[in-house]
Write a protein that holds these residues in place. Structure first.
Motif, PDB file in Angstrom:
ATOM      1  N   SER A  81      76.602  43.647   1.491  1.00 48.52           N
ATOM      2  CA  SER A  81      76.467  42.282   0.986  1.00 48.52           C
ATOM      3  C   SER A  81      77.469  42.022  -0.130  1.00 48.52           C
ATOM      4  CB  SER A  81      75.043  42.042   0.483  1.00 48.52           C
ATOM      5  OG  SER A  81      74.100  42.187   1.525  1.00 48.52           O
ATOM      6  N   CYS A  82      77.631  42.993  -1.020  1.00 50.08           N
ATOM      7  CA  CYS A  82      78.608  42.862  -2.096  1.00 50.08           C
ATOM      8  C   CYS A  82      80.026  42.807  -1.534  1.00 50.08           C
ATOM      9  CB  CYS A  82      78.464  44.008  -3.086  1.00 50.08           C
ATOM     10  SG  CYS A  82      76.921  43.968  -4.044  1.00 50.08           S
ATOM     11  N   GLY A  83      80.287  43.555  -0.461  1.00 51.25           N
ATOM     12  CA  GLY A  83      81.583  43.481   0.194  1.00 51.25           C
ATOM     13  C   GLY A  83      81.856  42.102   0.758  1.00 51.25           C
ATOM     14  N   ALA A  84      80.830  41.477   1.332  1.00 47.56           N
ATOM     15  CA  ALA A  84      80.991  40.119   1.860  1.00 47.56           C
ATOM     16  C   ALA A  84      81.313  39.139   0.735  1.00 47.56           C
ATOM     17  CB  ALA A  84      79.716  39.698   2.595  1.00 47.56           C
ATOM     18  N   ASN A  88      84.811  36.681   0.255  1.00 49.71           N
ATOM     19  CA  ASN A  88      84.865  35.261  -0.097  1.00 49.71           C
ATOM     20  C   ASN A  88      85.707  35.035  -1.344  1.00 49.71           C
ATOM     21  OD1 ASN A  88      83.245  34.584   2.053  1.00 49.71           O
ATOM     22  ND2 ASN A  88      81.488  33.938   0.830  1.00 49.71           N
ATOM     23  N   LEU A  89      85.538  35.901  -2.324  1.00 52.13           N
ATOM     24  CA  LEU A  89      86.298  35.784  -3.559  1.00 52.13           C
ATOM     25  C   LEU A  89      87.790  35.956  -3.286  1.00 52.13           C
ATOM     26  CD1 LEU A  89      86.413  35.508  -6.632  1.00 52.13           C
ATOM     27  CD2 LEU A  89      85.903  37.958  -6.802  1.00 52.13           C
ATOM     28  N   LEU A 114      81.693  48.120  -8.283  1.00 47.36           N
ATOM     29  CA  LEU A 114      82.283  48.209  -6.951  1.00 47.36           C
ATOM     30  C   LEU A 114      83.735  47.763  -6.899  1.00 47.36           C
ATOM     31  CD1 LEU A 114      79.270  46.887  -4.836  1.00 47.36           C
ATOM     32  CD2 LEU A 114      79.834  49.246  -5.441  1.00 47.36           C
ATOM     33  N   ALA A 115      84.131  46.863  -7.797  1.00 46.06           N
ATOM     34  CA  ALA A 115      85.507  46.370  -7.715  1.00 46.06           C
ATOM     35  C   ALA A 115      85.935  45.696  -9.010  1.00 46.06           C
ATOM     36  CB  ALA A 115      85.658  45.391  -6.557  1.00 46.06           C
ATOM     37  N   GLY A 280      81.303  45.304   4.817  1.00 46.31           N
ATOM     38  CA  GLY A 280      80.850  43.997   4.346  1.00 46.31           C
ATOM     39  C   GLY A 280      81.959  42.969   4.353  1.00 46.31           C
ATOM     40  N   GLN A 281      83.167  43.386   3.970  1.00 48.88           N
ATOM     41  CA  GLN A 281      84.295  42.462   4.013  1.00 48.88           C
ATOM     42  C   GLN A 281      84.648  42.111   5.453  1.00 48.88           C
ATOM     43  OE1 GLN A 281      87.418  43.361   0.832  1.00 48.88           O
ATOM     44  NE2 GLN A 281      86.218  45.263   0.789  1.00 48.88           N
TER      45      GLN A 281
END
Length: 350
Positions: A81-84, A88-89, A114-115, A280-281
């Motif tokens: 979910s965080c990758g998704a 978007n970002l 995470l990033a 997720g991405q």
């Protein structure tokens, strides 16, 4: 979008790109761009992300207070979910004229970080990025039955290529025998999960009556529950098995799976947090590609969430790697978006 399906005027879904602070500071611009990150999908609409803006950089954190320990004990879907949200970002950064500069897992001592994301050199988005960015505010999970319309193979081929470019893979379930076998695994997963009182309690905690004002979780309207009955949804989800809800849900989901034009599995070559984050991405890129041409999606992840069924799905796929998400794709009716917390609610102070 019809008036009845339009979110309220204060909804994050109503973000307008014309409000971008083009003359603002990098920190102000980054905070605005987070309005697109928070529209990503997440398990039970738990929105398990937090952000911090420091030194003109966005720090993306996993919010494990919003974990789902029963259906997602390793935080695999949470990480996806965080990758998704990151995808978007990245799209938003490029849309507003910058290269998306990203460093994933920058601190081995802090697994929640995470990033790092910041505005890179000026650039122009390409045609696909422009199309996907415009789709962010229109992408909604659709749990209703789909029309029996074919999905063009050209689109599926683009989805497969895009998943690979993000570090994952996408495969479709072909043949009536395999589709039935996957549908049976979905139904078996429902029965196993619904027989678990801890799972039912966790699910109930995230389902809300449509009348309840909340910025997370799954409104009953998103589950196609009739309005007159939606107030009992949280109750039915965690009461004892007298209602045999496991069998009923299994039959419903099996029918959804069989009736969906496409069943697809998104997976990775390895099964680590780094690969979940990439998945997720890839997932969000695939979802946005579909939504751009009117193809909706929802999830039937039971064979992946139930540990003893995941190897069976992997065997059915007849390929190396690890299934991460099971999707149904098709053309469906318009649906209302699920709520989102505002950026101010997920932004940590420096």
């Amino acid at each position: 979008m019809s008036k009845s399906l339009t979110p309220d005027s204060f909804s994050p879904w109503n973000i307008s790109e014309s409000d971008f602070p083009s003359n603002g500071s990098p920190s102000e611009q980054l905070e605005f761009l987070l309005n697109y990150a928070i529209l990503a999908p997440s398990g039970h609409n738990s929105q398990p992300w937090l952000f911090k803006i420091a030194h003109e950089t966005i720090e993306l954190y996993a919010d494990r207070t919003r974990a789902l320990p029963v259906c997602d004990p390793q935080d695999r879907e949470l990480t996806m979910s965080c990758g998704a949200a990151l995808f978007n970002l990245r799209l938003a950064i490029r849309h507003f004229g910058y290269t998306d500069a990203v460093k994933t897992f920058p601190n081995p001592e802090d697994p929640d970080l995470l990033a790092h994301v910041w505005l890179g050199d000026p650039t122009e988005e390409n045609e696909e990025e422009h199309l996907l960015f415009a789709t962010i505010t229109r992408r909604h999970t659709n749990r209703l039955p789909f029309q029996n319309w074919d999905i063009p193979e050209t689109l599926l081929s683009i989805m497969r290529t895009s998943a690979v470019q993000e570090g994952a893979w996408l495969t479709t379930i072909e043949g009536e025998g395999d589709r039935n076998a996957v549908a049976n695994l979905i139904a078996e997963g429902d029965r196993i999960q619904m027989a678990n009182p801890h799972f039912r309690r966790e699910l109930a905690a995230w389902i809300h009556p449509s009348r309840k004002i909340t910025r997370d979780g799954m409104p009953a309207y998103g589950q196609s529950v009739r309005q007159l009955l939606d107030f009992v949804t949280p109750i039915v989800a965690h009461i004892n098995r007298t209602f045999d809800i496991g069998r009923g849900q299994a039959a419903k989901d099996r029918e959804l799976a069989i009736g969906s034009p496409i069943l697809a599995v998104l997976g990775t070559d390895e099964d680590t947090p780094v690969h979940w984050f990439s998945a997720g991405q890839a997932l969000e890129r695939v979802l946005l590609l579909g939504q751009a041409v009117g193809v909706s999606a929802s999830y039937l992840n039971q064979p992946i969430q139930v540990a003893q069924l995941r190897p069976k799905l992997r065997t059915l796929l007849n390929r190396a790697g690890y299934p991460q998400i099971l999707l149904r794709l098709g053309f469906g009716p318009e649906v209302k978006p699920t709520p989102r917390r505002a950026v101010s609610e997920v932004l940590l102070s420096e």
